[in-house]
Design a protein around this motif. Structure first.
Motif, short mmCIF file in Angstrom:
data_model
loop_
_atom_site.label_atom_id
_atom_site.label_comp_id
_atom_site.label_asym_id
_atom_site.label_seq_id
_atom_site.Cartn_x
_atom_site.Cartn_y
_atom_site.Cartn_z
N ASP A 76 135.50 19.49 0.35
CA ASP A 76 136.28 19.78 1.57
C ASP A 76 135.34 20.27 2.66
O ASP A 76 135.54 19.98 3.85
CB ASP A 76 137.31 20.89 1.29
N TRP A 77 134.33 21.03 2.25
CA TRP A 77 133.38 21.59 3.22
C TRP A 77 132.34 20.55 3.66
O TRP A 77 132.09 20.38 4.86
CB TRP A 77 132.67 22.82 2.62
N THR A 78 131.76 19.83 2.70
CA THR A 78 130.66 18.91 3.06
C THR A 78 131.16 17.67 3.77
O THR A 78 130.43 17.09 4.58
CB THR A 78 129.89 18.41 1.82
N GLY A 79 132.38 17.22 3.43
CA GLY A 79 132.81 15.90 3.86
C GLY A 79 132.46 14.87 2.80
O GLY A 79 131.79 15.19 1.79
N ASN B 40 143.01 17.05 -3.68
CA ASN B 40 141.73 16.59 -3.15
C ASN B 40 141.96 15.34 -2.30
O ASN B 40 142.27 14.27 -2.83
CB ASN B 40 140.77 16.28 -4.31
N GLY B 41 141.83 15.47 -0.99
CA GLY B 41 142.09 14.35 -0.09
C GLY B 41 140.84 13.59 0.31
O GLY B 41 140.88 12.81 1.28
N ASN B 42 139.75 13.76 -0.42
CA ASN B 42 138.50 13.07 -0.08
C ASN B 42 138.75 11.55 0.00
O ASN B 42 139.17 10.94 -0.99
CB ASN B 42 137.45 13.38 -1.16
N PRO B 43 138.50 10.93 1.18
CA PRO B 43 138.86 9.50 1.34
C PRO B 43 138.07 8.55 0.45
O PRO B 43 138.50 7.42 0.26
CB PRO B 43 138.60 9.24 2.83
#
Lengths: 160, 181
Positions: A76-79, B40-43
């Protein structure tokens, strides 16, 4: 997390705090996490077993799902270009339904390895109230520059 | 408990044991379920175009590595209980230590794990301590490494566990640290 969210190594320095993540845990959180990680052991879904066999107050969050929470917190922080190299965690006590868990991270070190990969070492505490439940040391690769992508690294150029 | 570590256990140290292949190929259903469980919404896990651009196609959350080797709760024809981290349970049984907790867990991540991968694993016992007494009871600490590779032989990761197997010496406390294993 939008795709555009991205920390670059030059923006990071030791001592920097990561944003907190706070989450209210329910029995569903515990059971969903256990079953998502294929952990069928009863202390993660059976209240009676947890209390009368394990001697704890309730069902509790399992280890693999805690790892997934740490990953979510860090990326969430790093992208999305942030790539985990390693995590080491130590569980001191447990997370139960009704707890509010808070993830709190701080950058310990920033470095670049011989291949040019940018690394950030982060210390994360998972707390419930004043109680530290789990401590986690993470090493995560972030882009050394805007056009860099740690996911492109393979073989000898990936040194986690 | 004898002070001397049994010879057969000494022989396990450094030996690759329990070479196994996952019961099913890596698939995105579990990836999405796991992402959902931690919001976790990491695309890179949800958006195929982003995954193509950043990770060369869809991948699993790295921390899911042990999931692919957790046996089904039931399977047809199975005649014995199957345990993940069997070396840990072998140590408990062979040393007569009915209880155990995991105190430390380190996961190191290699090549990304992708849908369709058939992962392989083995377990290596690295050390067993002298007998120790803690607030939980008397027993021994041990260190186990679980190695993971994909069907091409690429190293995709490793886990290092420190466990403490023990016998209780007092009634169980109301709440304790560590996780039962």
């Amino acid at each position: 997390m939008p795709e555009s969210t991205q920390v670059v190594l030059t923006e990071v320095e030791a001592g920097q705090d990561l944003p907190d993540l706070s989450y209210d845990v329910s029995a569903s959180t515990i059971v969903l996490g256990a079953l998502a990680s294929r952990d069928w052991r009863p202390m993660h879904h059976d209240h009676d077993f947890a209390v009368n066999r394990n001697g704890v107050q309730d069902i509790f969050l399992n280890t693999p799902n805690q790892a997934a929470w740490f990953e979510r917190y860090l990326t969430d922080w790093t992208g999305p270009r942030g790539r985990l190299g390693r995590i080491k965690f130590r569980m001191k006590t447990s997370v139960f339904p009704g707890d509010t868990m808070v993830f709190r991270g701080r950058v310990e070190d920033v470095s670049t390895d011989d291949t040019g990969c940018g690394w950030v070492n982060v210390q994360v505490d998972l707390k419930v109230g004043d109680r530290v439940v789990t401590t986690c040391e993470a090493r995560i690769a972030v882009p050394a520059a805007t056009e860099d992508n740690p996911w492109d690294r393979r073989g000898e150029s990936w040194r986690p | 408990m004898s002070e001397e570590l049994p010879a057969d256990i000494r022989g396990w140290i450094g030996e690759e044991r329990y070479h196994e292949e996952g019961e099913f190929p890596v698939e995105m259903g579990y990836v999405w379920t796991t992402c959902s469980s931690v919001e976790n919404g990491n695309p890179i896990f949800w958006d195929e175009a982003v995954a193509r651009e950043l990770t060369g196609g869809p991948i699993a959350m790295p921390t899911m590595i042990s999931l692919w080797f957790r046996p089904h709760h039931w399977a047809p024809g199975r005649t014995r209980e199957v345990q993940p981290l069997q070396v840990h349970f072998d140590l408990k049984a062979r040393l007569g230590l009915p209880e155990a907790v995991m105190t430390d867990n380190t996961i190191v991540f290699g090549e990304p794990v992708r849908p369709g991968d058939r992962l392989k694993t083995c377990q290596v016992l690295h050390s067993v301590s002298e007998p120790k007494t803690t607030k939980l009871g008397s027993g021994r600490f041990w260190e186990i490494e679980v190695r993971y590779t994909n069907q091409k032989g690429d190293w995709v990761g490793a886990e290092h566990y420190t466990g403490f197997g023990y016998k209780r010496e007092a009634p169980e406390p109301a709440s304790k640290g560590g996780h039962d294993a």
